[in-house]
Motif scaffolding. Structure first.
Motif, short mmCIF file in Angstrom:
data_model
loop_
_atom_site.label_atom_id
_atom_site.label_comp_id
_atom_site.label_asym_id
_atom_site.label_seq_id
_atom_site.Cartn_x
_atom_site.Cartn_y
_atom_site.Cartn_z
N ALA A 56 0.83 -1.21 0.00
CA ALA A 56 0.00 0.00 0.00
C ALA A 56 0.86 1.25 0.00
O ALA A 56 0.51 2.26 -0.64
CB ALA A 56 -0.93 -0.01 1.21
N LYS A 57 1.97 1.22 0.70
CA LYS A 57 2.87 2.38 0.76
C LYS A 57 3.40 2.73 -0.63
O LYS A 57 3.42 3.90 -1.03
CB LYS A 57 4.02 2.08 1.72
N VAL A 58 3.82 1.70 -1.37
CA VAL A 58 4.31 1.92 -2.74
C VAL A 58 3.18 2.41 -3.64
O VAL A 58 3.33 3.36 -4.41
CB VAL A 58 4.93 0.62 -3.29
N ASP A 59 2.04 1.73 -3.53
CA ASP A 59 0.91 2.06 -4.41
C ASP A 59 0.36 3.46 -4.16
O ASP A 59 0.02 4.18 -5.11
CB ASP A 59 -0.21 1.03 -4.22
N ALA A 60 0.25 3.85 -2.89
CA ALA A 60 -0.30 5.17 -2.56
C ALA A 60 0.56 6.28 -3.15
O ALA A 60 0.04 7.22 -3.78
CB ALA A 60 -0.41 5.33 -1.05
N LYS A 61 1.88 6.18 -2.97
CA LYS A 61 2.78 7.21 -3.50
C LYS A 61 2.70 7.27 -5.01
O LYS A 61 2.70 8.36 -5.61
CB LYS A 61 4.22 6.91 -3.06
N ARG A 62 2.64 6.11 -5.66
CA ARG A 62 2.59 6.08 -7.12
C ARG A 62 1.29 6.69 -7.65
O ARG A 62 1.30 7.51 -8.57
CB ARG A 62 2.72 4.63 -7.61
N GLU A 88 1.40 8.90 -10.96
CA GLU A 88 0.22 8.70 -11.79
C GLU A 88 -0.89 9.72 -11.50
O GLU A 88 -1.94 9.67 -12.14
CB GLU A 88 -0.33 7.28 -11.56
N GLY A 89 -0.64 10.61 -10.57
CA GLY A 89 -1.63 11.61 -10.20
C GLY A 89 -1.16 13.01 -10.55
O GLY A 89 -1.30 13.47 -11.69
N ILE A 90 -0.56 13.69 -9.58
CA ILE A 90 -0.11 15.08 -9.79
C ILE A 90 0.89 15.16 -10.94
O ILE A 90 0.75 16.00 -11.85
CB ILE A 90 0.51 15.64 -8.49
N ASP A 91 1.91 14.31 -10.93
CA ASP A 91 2.95 14.40 -11.96
C ASP A 91 2.41 14.08 -13.35
O ASP A 91 2.81 14.71 -14.34
CB ASP A 91 4.11 13.46 -11.62
#
Length: 513
Positions: free
Chosen positions: A404-410, A415-418
């Motif tokens: 979840a830690k990896v997925d949340a950041k990604r 995949e979100g802001i960037d």
């Protein structure tokens, strides 16, 4: 008739005096100028704020924004020393002699407890200052006291009311005491807005800086995770926690931010940053900026959208290139992963905190759960501790947490802001920060309808909110956020917007009775 006329004149002058104070909001630079010219001293500034707090914290307007104030004699002695240094030409920084309030989850070793707003920690005396407090003292700031907050930074119950703590009571919104001050840095935000203090320090995991700032009509900078050390701060999440400055202007927030910076080897996220953010306070900071309008972070309040759309037109007039109608490619799909991360990291973080800042009775979240049950008549008057219990129960799920830690950041970051920034070649994104303040409801809890905090919080990216106007009599904020370590760029845009719009209007702080 004479008696009635005399009463009317007295009422008029009483109201006038309130308004004069409300309008008297000197900036840090103005205060430094006045102190350098001998027009005021740090001593007089300290006394002024102490008197203001005494008048309207528990009495008067009953804002309950401050939990603890340092001993007056000790404060005056510190202020006198700083005044003497000024006379000797030894001004340390822009924060020299400036009073500051700290959210009451930040350690100080000066006789003030660090409570997280909890009755359980009413006698918790940290052994040393938090790293950012050390930096503030080095800069010449005066730690005036501790600000109230949502108990345990709003991470104890699933239906809590922002701003309430068993140690400090319920923080009130200075614009309307029947409405929320939001959380969890509610006391810091209310204190700044109501002119209890020049600037204050808050903290955020997700929304706890930007929501109270917007709802109380002030500025905050939630920095990139790691720009400010988390040492000595009662935690929720090592992945998302950060302190941040709260102020009435972008410039004041920048001065406070710079004073707290520094590389801390004890914080694995800490990084070196030598940017002079003062140089990025540009009145033409919007010119040429490519700004994306995040429409999936709007649309939940018609009047708020009207204010927001009007400000977009002003951004264009100031030379910004606005790309409207944007959404996150995969929606706001990080929420479940974020929740898993916060629940897992909280229990671990509390153990680590108590190792560094020991308490004679508590060393773990399990200890606190038992103590809350034993003191339920005080600590659980309005809501329970579901999140405490869920955090303890999730500790066996390490594999799920790591994923979840990896997925949340990604999801929130790459995949979100960037992704949005890169696809449209943008410098930054904007949205309304949060809905207008809702009515306080201690039975059902908070009534959130929408917020822009999530993506930047989960990704660990910077986020600035600036007052953008009012919905009826309540202030609302405009959010500027972008990729990691883009504070300088965001400050340029936020400062230019602030100078162009001058949207902040001080609350009239007076007794509601």
């Amino acid at each position: 008739m004479k008696t009635i006329k005399a009463f009317c004149w007295l009422a008029f002058f009483a109201l006038l005096s309130v308004n004069v104070w409300a309008a008297d909001e000197p900036s840090i630079e103005q205060l430094q100028h006045q102190m350098n010219r001998g027009e005021i001293t740090s001593v007089s500034l300290v006394e002024r704020y102490l008197d203001r707090i005494a008048r309207h914290n528990r009495d008067g307007a009953e804002l309950q924004a401050v939990i603890t104030v340092q001993d007056r004699e000790k404060l005056i002695e510190i202020a006198k020393q700083l005044d003497e240094q000024r006379k000797a030409g030894q001004v340390r920084s822009a924060m020299h002699g400036i009073p500051v309030l700290l959210k009451d989850n930040i350690d100080t070793a000066d006789g003030m407890p660090n409570t997280a707003g909890s009755y359980l920690l009413r006698n918790h005396m940290p052994p040393d200052d938090a790293f950012i407090v050390e930096k503030l003292r080095e800069a010449g700031a005066i730690i005036l006291g501790k600000a109230n907050l949502s108990e345990w930074a709003n991470f104890r119950s699933t239906n809590s009311s922002s701003g309430w703590s068993s140690q400090g009571g319920l923080v009130k919104n200075p614009y309307d005491q029947s409405r929320t001050a939001c959380g969890s840095s509610s006391g810091s935000a209310t204190a700044v807005s109501a002119n209890f203090i020049t600037v204050a320090v808050g903290t955020e995991t997700d929304g706890s800086l930007v929501c109270p700032a917007a709802i109380n009509g002030i500025v905050t900078i939630k920095p990139t995770v790691g720009l400010l050390s988390r040492d000595g701060i009662i935690p929720i999440s090592a992945s998302q926690d950060t302190a941040g400055p709260m102020a009435r202007s972008v410039a004041d927030a920048v001065h406070l931010l710079q004073a707290m910076r520094g590389v801390d080897d004890s914080d694995t996220a800490s990084y070196n940053d030598t940017t002079n953010y003062i140089k990025h306070l540009k009145t033409d900071g919007l010119k040429g900026k490519r700004i994306g309008v995040m429409r999936d972070l709007a649309g939940y309040n018609t009047e708020l959208d009207e204010v927001f759309n009007g400000r977009i037109e002003q951004l264009k007039a100031a030379g910004a290139i606005v790309v409207d109608g944007l959404e996150f490619p995969n929606g706001r799909n990080w929420g479940g992963d974020e929740y898993t991360v916060l629940l897992y990291e909280f229990a671990h973080g509390m153990r680590d905190y108590f190792e560094q800042s020991p308490h004679p009775e508590f060393s773990s979240l399990e200890d606190l759960i038992a103590a809350n049950k034993a003191n339920a008549g005080i600590t659980m008057t309005w809501f329970g501790q579901e999140l405490f219990e869920m955090s303890v129960s999730r500790q066996a799920d390490k594999e799920a947490y790591e994923q979840a830690k990896v997925d949340a950041k990604r999801k929130a970051g790459a995949e979100g802001i960037d992704a949005v920034l890169n696809e449209h070649q943008l410098d930054l994104l904007i949205a309304p920060t949060v809905s207008p303040a809702w009515k306080i409801d201690l039975i059902n809890g908070d009534h959130f309808t929408g917020s822009a905090s999530g993506a930047a919080a989960v990704a660990g990216y910077p986020h600035i909110t600036v007052p953008m106007g009012f919905v009826q009599h309540m202030p609302v904020g405009l959010s500027f956020f972008g990729t990691a370590r883009s504070e300088a760029l965001l400050i340029e845009a936020a400062h230019a917007f602030e100078q162009m719009t001058q949207a902040r209007r001080a609350p009239v702080v007076a007794s509601p009775h």
